[in-house]
Design a protein around this motif. Structure first.
Motif, mmCIF file in Angstrom:
data_model
loop_
_atom_site.group_PDB
_atom_site.id
_atom_site.type_symbol
_atom_site.label_atom_id
_atom_site.label_comp_id
_atom_site.label_asym_id
_atom_site.label_seq_id
_atom_site.Cartn_x
_atom_site.Cartn_y
_atom_site.Cartn_z
ATOM 1 N N THR A 38 0.821 -1.214 0.000
ATOM 2 C CA THR A 38 0.000 0.000 0.000
ATOM 3 C C THR A 38 0.850 1.257 0.000
ATOM 4 O O THR A 38 0.651 2.168 -0.825
ATOM 5 C CB THR A 38 -0.936 0.011 1.220
ATOM 6 N N PRO A 67 -6.113 0.534 -0.468
ATOM 7 C CA PRO A 67 -6.594 1.450 -1.506
ATOM 8 C C PRO A 67 -5.462 2.229 -2.154
ATOM 9 O O PRO A 67 -4.506 2.639 -1.500
ATOM 10 C CB PRO A 67 -7.565 2.371 -0.766
ATOM 11 N N HIS A 69 -4.605 5.632 -4.285
ATOM 12 C CA HIS A 69 -5.128 6.965 -4.556
ATOM 13 C C HIS A 69 -4.588 7.439 -5.905
ATOM 14 O O HIS A 69 -3.390 7.695 -6.055
ATOM 15 C CB HIS A 69 -4.730 7.918 -3.431
ATOM 16 N N PHE A 86 -6.746 -6.423 -3.709
ATOM 17 C CA PHE A 86 -6.971 -5.433 -2.668
ATOM 18 C C PHE A 86 -7.323 -6.092 -1.328
ATOM 19 O O PHE A 86 -7.961 -7.139 -1.271
ATOM 20 C CB PHE A 86 -8.060 -4.460 -3.091
ATOM 21 N N TYR A 93 -9.599 0.862 4.924
ATOM 22 C CA TYR A 93 -10.332 1.801 4.068
ATOM 23 C C TYR A 93 -10.954 2.911 4.916
ATOM 24 O O TYR A 93 -11.738 2.650 5.825
ATOM 25 C CB TYR A 93 -11.423 1.061 3.285
ATOM 26 N N GLU A 109 -13.803 4.353 1.257
ATOM 27 C CA GLU A 109 -13.133 4.738 0.023
ATOM 28 C C GLU A 109 -12.916 3.518 -0.865
ATOM 29 O O GLU A 109 -12.821 2.383 -0.386
ATOM 30 C CB GLU A 109 -11.785 5.399 0.328
ATOM 31 N N SER A 110 -12.840 3.754 -2.139
ATOM 32 C CA SER A 110 -12.706 2.664 -3.103
ATOM 33 C C SER A 110 -11.269 2.171 -3.187
ATOM 34 O O SER A 110 -10.321 2.938 -2.969
ATOM 35 C CB SER A 110 -13.170 3.130 -4.477
ATOM 36 N N PRO A 111 -11.066 0.896 -3.520
ATOM 37 C CA PRO A 111 -9.716 0.391 -3.761
ATOM 38 C C PRO A 111 -8.949 1.227 -4.793
ATOM 39 O O PRO A 111 -7.767 1.494 -4.625
ATOM 40 C CB PRO A 111 -9.967 -1.032 -4.257
ATOM 41 N N ASP A 113 -9.270 4.892 -6.109
ATOM 42 C CA ASP A 113 -10.036 6.059 -5.701
ATOM 43 C C ASP A 113 -9.430 7.333 -6.270
ATOM 44 O O ASP A 113 -8.226 7.577 -6.147
ATOM 45 C CB ASP A 113 -10.062 6.149 -4.168
ATOM 46 N N GLY A 130 -11.139 -6.825 -6.293
ATOM 47 C CA GLY A 130 -11.595 -6.040 -5.154
ATOM 48 C C GLY A 130 -11.814 -6.813 -3.871
ATOM 49 O O GLY A 130 -12.190 -6.206 -2.858
#
Length: 526
Positions: A38, A67, A69, A86, A93, A109-111, A113, A130
């Motif tokens: 990450t 996640p 960014h 993920f 998250y 928050e989305s994987p 994002d 996901g």
């Protein structure tokens, strides 16, 4: 380098990304499926963005990460054999303020994002997974007995009725708690922290982004929707695959939500809910936002399992317009072309043209326009207001259906009929024919139908209808066309040549309903 010096068809502008490349493994990323990458992913993307932009290459292997960014002027490129898997740890998250199902709300928050990102791309032929099985509820009705036992033996909780499995007690109680918080006017994120596992993320979320290219990768196994584009513009989705289990709750493929200038082409969707869905907010929240989805081109796509192949609504309160779709294939979807809304939404769906669609083994309707979505139909009109949805000027042409329960179903509102629906060049082999209620300016031409039961065409409370050039085979009864409703009028039916057609009318149909008829009915009910 991806250069935005020229437009894609439809006026969509591609991203501009500098010719600079780094490899994620050179920064210490480990493709062993075990190490947490990450920090490395996010540090590298930020460093490339600070330097002015470029390409970050993810080589072959399995990368475990939380996640990611997304950054402006950065392309995330997935080499063949690259899999980004993920995390299934809910605490990885953050909670953020986002939009989901047409309303502002806290979500995890989305994987993948991105908010306010410009000139961004995700390319290559690798995969993003996901880890959705850790988040999604599962309905017992969609499982075999042995699969249900395996699921429940792995942990989680089952609701009191024994019908739905949830990953934990907080997720089970999440819907009730969210409702209580909203009713009390509490929207600060801290109050939603205990039910983080209920607030399932979409696999990719782009909010207020511009000039984005998604080309090549497979996006699979999302916790909720697959790809969610919200309040963004100049988006190109090309040659992607979106895959979710057929039983995935809220497992949409691609949701284009309050966006403009979007091109979707040469892509495949096999999901648990709608395949490609156009939205623009729900009820008052969508009307207040006032951002229609417009200028969308969809072509050369295939949709396998899903509730709807190409869908507009039901969250369309900000409007949907100037939509062009062509050369679509739908195999085994519940409904093929699906337009849906309900009283309370408001908004206008208009100027939609769909051409060259092939459908195979559709479970329910090949074409559905339903303004009583998930509600009981009512015959009495209500007062027209800002929350009355309007569907008008829908053009469908050159459609072939081999297998469906019904060829077409249309349910307009008594106070606001579907306006200007045109179907031209429709070949269908289905169990049942076309059923239309509360529509005006209806044009049905060049139809070839093989129907097993019931009338070929049923019209109820329809006005200004032109129907011509029908060829039919199959075992439909002698009364192939039925007309019902005291409001039915201005009917022009050219029954043409070929096997004889009878028109059967209800007693309530006015005697002067006919504008023209090549073979007049012999009387009421005949």
């Amino acid at each position: 380098m991806i250069d935005a010096s020229s437009e894609v068809e439809g006026g969509v502008m591609p991203p501009r990304i500098p010719d600079y490349t780094v490899h994620i493994k050179d920064y210490g990323a480990l493709a062993d499926g075990l190490s947490d990458n990450t920090e490395i992913f996010n540090r590298v993307l930020k460093e490339v963005a600070r330097r002015g932009g470029g390409r970050v290459v993810v080589g072959a292997g399995v990368y475990r990460t939380g996640p990611i960014h997304l950054q402006s002027r950065v392309e995330l490129h997935m080499d063949a054999g690259a899999v980004v898997y993920f995390s299934r740890n809910f605490d990885d998250y953050r909670l953020i303020q986002a939009w989901f199902e047409g309303e502002p709300c806290p979500r995890t928050e989305s994987p993948l994002d991105g908010e306010g990102v410009e000139d961004m791309a995700i390319t290559g032929t690798g995969r993003f997974d996901g880890g959705g099985q850790a988040w999604r509820p599962v309905k017992r009705s969609k499982m075999t007995a042995s699969a249900w036992r395996r699921l429940t033996d792995c942990g989680g909780v089952v609701n009191a009725e024994g019908t739905v499995w949830w990953p934990n007690e907080a997720a089970l109680r999440g819907e009730q708690i969210v409702r209580q918080l909203k009713d009390a006017g509490h929207f600060d994120l801290a109050r939603f922290e205990p039910i983080r596992s209920y607030l399932r993320p979409t696999l990719l979320s782009l909010r207020r982004c511009r000039r984005v290219l998604l080309q090549g990768p497979t996006f699979q196994n999302s916790a909720a929707w697959g790809l969610h584009l919200w309040a963004s513009q100049d988006i190109c989705v090309r040659q992607v695959q979106v895959r979710n289990p057929w039983y995935a709750q809220n497992g949409d493929g691609l949701d284009i939500d309050s966006c403009r200038r979007v091109l979707v082409e040469q892509s495949i969707f096999d999901v648990g809910d709608d395949g490609i869905c156009l939205k623009s907010g729900k009820d008052q929240a969508g009307r207040d936002l006032g951002m229609p989805t417009s200028d969308v081109v969809i072509r050369d796509c295939t949709i396998f399992h899903g509730h709807g192949g190409l869908t507009i609504g039901s969250e369309m309160s900000g409007g949907v317009n100037r939509i062009r779709a062509s050369r679509l294939t739908m195999c085994g979807t519940d409904i093929g072309l699906r337009f849906k809304s309900v009283r309370g939404r408001g908004g206008i769906v208009e100027d939609v043209a769909i051409d060259q669609v092939t459908m195979l083994d559709i479970v329910r309707q090949a074409i559905s326009v339903d303004l009583f979505y998930q509600t009981e139909a009512a015959s009495e009109p209500v007062r027209i207001s800002d929350d009355t949805p309007i569907f008008r000027d829908l053009s469908l042409s050159n459609i072939t259906v081999l297998g469906a329960e019904r060829a077409m179903m249309v349910r307009g509102l008594p106070e606001m009929p579907v306006q200007g629906l045109s179907v031209e060049g429709f070949t269908a082999k289905c169990d049942q024919g076309l059923w239309v209620s509360d529509a005006t300016r209806l044009r049905l031409t060049h139809l070839q139908l093989e129907i097993a039961e019931g009338p070929l065409l049923s019209l109820n409370q329809c006005t200004d209808v032109f129907f011509s050039s029908l060829r039919h085979t199959g075992t439909a009864p002698a009364g192939q066309i039925e007309i019902q409703g005291e409001k039915s009028c201005d009917l022009q039916l050219d029954l043409g040549e070929g096997p004889a057609l009878r028109v059967v009318t209800g007693d309530e149909v006015p005697s002067g309903a006919w504008c023209a008829l090549t073979s007049k009915p012999s009387g009421k009910g005949s």
